[in-house]
Design an enzyme around this catalytic site. Structure first.
Site, PDB file in Angstrom:
ATOM      1  N   TYR B 106      -3.675  52.917  19.282  1.00 10.24           N
ATOM      2  CA  TYR B 106      -3.398  51.575  18.766  1.00 10.24           C
ATOM      3  C   TYR B 106      -3.636  51.514  17.266  1.00 10.24           C
ATOM      4  CZ  TYR B 106      -3.441  49.453  23.449  1.00 10.24           C
ATOM      5  OH  TYR B 106      -3.163  49.100  24.743  1.00 10.24           O
ATOM      6  N   TYR B 145      -3.705  56.689  27.631  1.00  8.34           N
ATOM      7  CA  TYR B 145      -4.850  57.074  26.803  1.00  8.34           C
ATOM      8  C   TYR B 145      -6.143  56.942  27.610  1.00  8.34           C
ATOM      9  CZ  TYR B 145      -5.226  51.993  26.139  1.00  8.34           C
ATOM     10  OH  TYR B 145      -5.306  50.649  26.348  1.00  8.34           O
ATOM     11  N   ARG B 155      -5.819  54.927  31.020  1.00  5.93           N
ATOM     12  CA  ARG B 155      -4.936  53.784  31.232  1.00  5.93           C
ATOM     13  C   ARG B 155      -3.512  54.271  31.454  1.00  5.93           C
ATOM     14  NH1 ARG B 155      -5.300  48.744  30.244  1.00  5.93           N
ATOM     15  NH2 ARG B 155      -4.327  48.767  32.285  1.00  5.93           N
ATOM     16  N   HIS B 158       1.192  51.109  29.233  1.00 11.25           N
ATOM     17  CA  HIS B 158       1.327  49.667  29.471  1.00 11.25           C
ATOM     18  C   HIS B 158       1.623  48.936  28.173  1.00 11.25           C
ATOM     19  CE1 HIS B 158      -2.872  50.170  28.242  1.00 11.25           C
ATOM     20  NE2 HIS B 158      -2.803  48.949  27.762  1.00 11.25           N
ATOM     21  N   HIS B 160       1.021  45.008  26.626  1.00 13.67           N
ATOM     22  CA  HIS B 160       0.398  43.693  26.820  1.00 13.67           C
ATOM     23  C   HIS B 160       1.425  42.604  26.538  1.00 13.67           C
ATOM     24  CE1 HIS B 160      -3.813  45.278  26.865  1.00 13.67           C
ATOM     25  NE2 HIS B 160      -3.271  46.240  26.145  1.00 13.67           N
TER      26      HIS B 160
END
Lengths: 199, 240
Positions: B106, B145, B155, B158, B160
């Protein structure tokens, strides 16, 4: 067998996670991408009424600040009108996004004090801010309200505060006034746990 | 503002506040029961947004932060509709997304995962639904990740998603996953949802019809917000 109702199911919630700022407040995540981030100015330049500052901290069950929380505010203007329901000042959105300082966990925002709003069954609600909290570890956004400590008479008659059986818990929704600033801490869990709503 | 009161939210469909396998929820979940509140103007109104609030490029994550070229990764079109529980489209509502880059990193000052930042990828986008509730984004598929929960949690890929609707009590943030991802079955955050059908509803479907041939693959993800009652019979003014 009977006929099917054919309603859809609401999409299930998932946590906003620790990086919610990338999506909803990228400046806080550390980069500049949009012409204008939404939710920076709740009341706009033309709002009438009393200017207020609200500050506080969101705490977890151990009393540690929740530094990665994001709070959305939704409020009426000083006349008690919500945008879309009644007339409001040009530029009054009534909505904003608030994030705390990442080091201290203290949040602070400016707005105008909302007026009383007509509630159900023509019972007037005391001035309040509607708050919605999301963060890592919060599986579905938490809804609460902030009332104003200097509105004792209105708060005493408020139909929502009246639903809270324990008077001590009622106080978890009432901000303390000091000068022009309202102090409002939110406790997700434990001593002084804030009242949250199923709306 | 919605025409009527919202249908009760199905709390058995959503994740509970306390889901111990997702450890962070343990200290961030209220222990008292939520106070049930019938809707008033405070819940049935909500913010509105318009074309003046956003730019046309905001829904193109391949271009909205590009510095020297396109971001690395599998190019995808993400599209779908925002509907309510009555299957009616929710037009002109703000949809915001954020995600990791193709390596699972991120662009956030708090993310220190060893996968590199992509200089051409910001990782967020926003758009308004059209009159039929449709939305579309172009982006790259995010990578999986690791995260600190159990010693070895990953995870699934995905994105959000944040949606408004017309009433503040419809406000929703969720995550969409991708068809066929084997990590979906192992994710404590997904498994916070008790009903498998609700999990399935979070998995975007490969949509070959919406691909751009020789350019981008496509996934379809519909979002359902709370529906509102038709007011066949008003409550008595002094009722309940």
């Amino acid at each position: 067998m009977v006929q099917s109702l054919n309603y859809l199911k609401e999409t299930a919630s998932q946590t906003a996670g620790p990086y919610v700022h990338i999506g909803l407040a990228p400046g806080a995540a550390g980069f500049d991408i949009y012409r204008e981030e939404l939710g920076r100015d709740i009341a706009g330049p033309n709002a009438g009424g009393q200017e207020i500052t609200v500050t506080g901290t969101v705490f977890d069950g151990t009393g540690a600040p929740v530094k990665d929380v994001l709070i959305e505010v939704w409020q009426a203007n000083a006349q008690g009108s919500y945008p879309g329901m009644g007339a409001v000042e040009e530029g009054f959105r009534g909505w904003g996004r608030v994030i705390p300082d990442f080091d201290s966990g203290v949040y602070s925002f400016r707005s105008v004090k909302p007026g009383p709003v007509m509630g159900r069954n023509t019972r007037q609600m005391a001035p309040h801010l509607n708050l919605w909290l999301v963060a890592r570890g919060i599986n579905i956004g938490l809804s609460t309200r902030m009332y104003f400590g200097d509105e004792e008479a209105a708060n005493a008659k408020d139909p929502v505060l009246s639903l809270i059986e324990n008077p001590e818990r009622r106080n978890t929704l009432i901000a303390r006034k000091e000068g022009d600033t309202y102090h409002f801490d939110i406790h997700l869990q434990g001593d002084g746990e804030t009242v949250f709503f199923d709306l | 503002m919605t025409t009527g009161e919202l249908y009760q939210r199905d709390r058995e469909w959503h994740p509970a506040a306390l889901t111990p396998d997702y450890k962070t929820s343990v200290l961030r979940s209220p222990r008292n029961a939520l106070l049930s509140l019938q809707n008033s103007a405070s819940e049935l109104t909500g913010p509105t947004f318009g074309e003046a609030d956003i730019d046309p490029i905001d829904n193109d994550l391949i271009r909205n932060y590009a510095q020297t070229g396109d971001p690395i990764g599998e190019r995808i079109i993400l599209h779908g509709r925002v509907l309510d529980e009555n299957a009616r489209p929710v037009p002109n509502t703000l949809v915001e997304i954020w995600q990791a880059n193709a390596g699972g990193r991120y662009r956030h000052k708090k993310d220190s995962y060893l996968a590199p930042i992509d200089p051409n990828f910001g990782g967020c986008g926003r758009t308004l639904t059209d009159a039929e509730g449709r939305y579309v984004f172009r982006t790259v598929k995010p990578g999986a990740y690791p995260w600190r929960n159990w010693v070895n949690n990953w995870r699934p890929a995905h994105i959000h998603v944040s949606v408004f609707g017309t009433a503040f009590a419809q406000r929703l943030i969720t995550q969409l996953y991708f068809e066929g991802d084997p990590l979906i079955a192992h994710c404590p955050i997904l498994k916070s949802i008790p009903d498998q059908r609700a999990i399935d509803q979070l998995i975007a479907a490969l949509d070959l019809n919406a691909t751009v041939p020789l350019d981008s693959i496509a996934y379809k993800f519909d979002i359902v917000l709370r529906g509102a009652r038709s007011t066949f019979f008003e409550s008595r003014p002094e009722g309940n």
